[in-house]
Design an enzyme around this catalytic site. Structure first.
Site, PDB file in Angstrom:
ATOM      1  N   LYS A   1      20.435  48.836  53.720  1.00 11.11           N
ATOM      2  CA  LYS A   1      20.990  47.492  53.926  1.00 11.11           C
ATOM      3  C   LYS A   1      20.554  46.994  55.292  1.00 11.11           C
ATOM      4  O   LYS A   1      20.740  47.675  56.299  1.00 11.11           O
ATOM      5  CB  LYS A   1      22.519  47.531  53.855  1.00 11.11           C
TER       6      LYS A   1
ATOM      7  N   ASP B   1      21.682  41.657  53.701  1.00 13.30           N
ATOM      8  CA  ASP B   1      23.089  41.239  53.775  1.00 13.30           C
ATOM      9  C   ASP B   1      23.249  40.132  54.822  1.00 13.30           C
ATOM     10  O   ASP B   1      23.630  40.382  55.958  1.00 13.30           O
ATOM     11  CB  ASP B   1      23.901  42.493  54.152  1.00 13.30           C
ATOM     12  N   LEU B   2      22.934  38.891  54.412  1.00 12.38           N
ATOM     13  CA  LEU B   2      23.003  37.781  55.368  1.00 12.38           C
ATOM     14  C   LEU B   2      24.141  36.813  55.046  1.00 12.38           C
ATOM     15  O   LEU B   2      24.361  35.853  55.786  1.00 12.38           O
ATOM     16  CB  LEU B   2      21.658  37.029  55.416  1.00 12.38           C
ATOM     17  N   LYS B   3      24.828  37.019  53.949  1.00 10.12           N
ATOM     18  CA  LYS B   3      26.047  36.261  53.601  1.00 10.12           C
ATOM     19  C   LYS B   3      25.901  34.755  53.804  1.00 10.12           C
ATOM     20  O   LYS B   3      26.631  34.144  54.601  1.00 10.12           O
ATOM     21  CB  LYS B   3      27.230  36.771  54.423  1.00 10.12           C
ATOM     22  N   LEU B   4      24.989  34.141  53.049  1.00  7.07           N
ATOM     23  CA  LEU B   4      24.753  32.695  53.223  1.00  7.07           C
ATOM     24  C   LEU B   4      25.975  31.857  52.805  1.00  7.07           C
ATOM     25  O   LEU B   4      26.685  32.211  51.863  1.00  7.07           O
ATOM     26  CB  LEU B   4      23.536  32.268  52.390  1.00  7.07           C
TER      27      LEU B   4
ATOM     28  N   ASP C   1      26.434  27.563  52.988  1.00  8.54           N
ATOM     29  CA  ASP C   1      26.032  26.244  53.492  1.00  8.54           C
ATOM     30  C   ASP C   1      26.015  25.289  52.304  1.00  8.54           C
ATOM     31  O   ASP C   1      26.449  25.661  51.208  1.00  8.54           O
ATOM     32  CB  ASP C   1      24.649  26.345  54.173  1.00  8.54           C
TER      33      ASP C   1
ATOM     34  N   THR D   1      20.551  23.560  51.010  1.00  9.74           N
ATOM     35  CA  THR D   1      20.098  24.443  52.094  1.00  9.74           C
ATOM     36  C   THR D   1      20.082  25.900  51.630  1.00  9.74           C
ATOM     37  O   THR D   1      19.142  26.648  51.924  1.00  9.74           O
ATOM     38  CB  THR D   1      21.035  24.276  53.315  1.00  9.74           C
TER      39      THR D   1
ATOM     40  N   THR E   1      36.754  41.916  53.998  1.00  8.23           N
ATOM     41  CA  THR E   1      37.802  42.948  54.069  1.00  8.23           C
ATOM     42  C   THR E   1      38.540  42.899  55.418  1.00  8.23           C
ATOM     43  O   THR E   1      39.597  43.481  55.572  1.00  8.23           O
ATOM     44  CB  THR E   1      37.226  44.363  53.843  1.00  8.23           C
TER      45      THR E   1
ATOM     46  N   ARG F   1      34.242  56.718  53.508  1.00  9.45           N
ATOM     47  CA  ARG F   1      34.313  57.789  54.506  1.00  9.45           C
ATOM     48  C   ARG F   1      34.452  59.136  53.822  1.00  9.45           C
ATOM     49  O   ARG F   1      35.074  59.228  52.768  1.00  9.45           O
ATOM     50  CB  ARG F   1      35.544  57.587  55.421  1.00  9.45           C
TER      51      ARG F   1
ATOM     52  N   GLN G   1      37.364  50.834  60.144  1.00  2.86           N
ATOM     53  CA  GLN G   1      37.622  50.461  58.753  1.00  2.86           C
ATOM     54  C   GLN G   1      39.076  50.789  58.416  1.00  2.86           C
ATOM     55  O   GLN G   1      39.639  51.756  58.918  1.00  2.86           O
ATOM     56  CB  GLN G   1      36.688  51.223  57.794  1.00  2.86           C
TER      57      GLN G   1
ATOM     58  N   GLY H   1      27.578  53.291  56.415  1.00  4.28           N
ATOM     59  CA  GLY H   1      26.924  53.116  57.717  1.00  4.28           C
ATOM     60  C   GLY H   1      27.115  54.328  58.594  1.00  4.28           C
ATOM     61  O   GLY H   1      26.418  55.341  58.445  1.00  4.28           O
ATOM     62  N   ARG H   2      28.087  54.246  59.491  1.00  5.39           N
ATOM     63  CA  ARG H   2      28.264  55.278  60.515  1.00  5.39           C
ATOM     64  C   ARG H   2      28.402  56.714  60.020  1.00  5.39           C
ATOM     65  O   ARG H   2      27.880  57.616  60.691  1.00  5.39           O
ATOM     66  CB  ARG H   2      29.432  54.882  61.432  1.00  5.39           C
TER      67      ARG H   2
END
Ligand code: C5P
Length: 232
Positions: free
Chosen positions: A32, A59-62, A64, A68, A119, A181, A190, A210-211
């Protein structure tokens, strides 16, 4: 696309990202790319990771106006990503426009999923600040159904919400779930977390991790553990 583990490459430079990805010599994880890395490095980071053979969730979460979003999605589609997303709050018209923009001349397109409510948004804030009077679960289900009505493939949600989304929108409707996790790992910031094994049981199609992988002493071993628990 079947069930899979997506690694959130939350790094601020290409250098750090490639140092991380170079550790994977035997597998090509689905990755991601979020706003931090994309804004730091631009579209070239997408092309370079794609060239290395990884699947990409951009993952840019548009969010508008429809025109656009449609034009921006056409640009993202030409980067040949496998999955991308937007905010369902942009309305069904915006989501339909996004799908049009995303569809390539040959009819193919990346998987498109919607963020329902982040979240990080509590029910209290949603009601007091956004003036949405419904409960948070009801809102998530409504937004997921809006996404389905627009023709989208699924939603991003907490793994704990995946079951109710599937129940309402059907089992083919994809759920992509961060907040994962290991049972013996750090939770960090989280709140609503679950393990890869539990996420599988509830019905997530993709977990975003991720982490627990990027910060592990042995990221490859941590990734393999996720795959073993989640995919089997
Ligand atoms: O490090 P961690 O496993 O918490 O990373 C989760 C990833 O999923 C991060 O990139 C975070 O921005 C993203 N995400 C999330 N919750 C959402 C949407 C995206 O944690 N609702």
């Amino acid at each position: 696309m079947g069930r899979d583990v997506i690694i959130a490459c939350d790094f601020d430079s290409a250098e750090k990202t490639f140092a991380f990805l170079d550790r994977f010599t035997e597998e090509k994880p689905f990755v991601k790319i979020g706003m931090e890395l994309f804004y730091a490095e631009g579209p070239s980071i997408v092309r370079e990771i794609k060239k290395r053979g990884h699947k990409i969730f951009l993952d840019l979460k548009l969010h508008d106006i429809p025109n656009t979003v449609k034009k921006s999605m056409a640009v993202l589609s030409s980067l040949d990503v496998d999955m991308t997303n937007l905010h369902a709050a942009g309305t069904i018209d915006m989501m339909k426009a996004a799908l049009e923009g995303l569809t390539r001349p040959d009819g193919t397109r990346p998987v498109l999923i919607a963020v329902t409510q982040l979240t990080s948004t509590s029910e209290e804030r949603m009601q007091n600040e956004l003036l949405i009077n419904a409960g948070i679960n009801e809102t998530i289900i409504k937004y997921a159904n809006n996404a389905k009505a627009a023709g989208l493939d699924g939603v991003v949600c907490s793994p704990l919400e995946a079951g109710m989304v599937k129940e309402s929108c059907g089992k083919e409707f994809i759920t992509v779930t961060p907040g994962v996790r290991f049972a013996d790992g750090e939770v960090g910031d989280q709140v609503r977390v679950t393990t890869p094994a539990k996420a599988k049981e509830i019905g997530s199609d993709y977990i975003v991790v991720g982490r627990p992988v990027t910060q592990a002493d042995d990221p490859v071993a941590a990734y393999r553990r996720c795959v073993k628990e989640f995919v089997g």
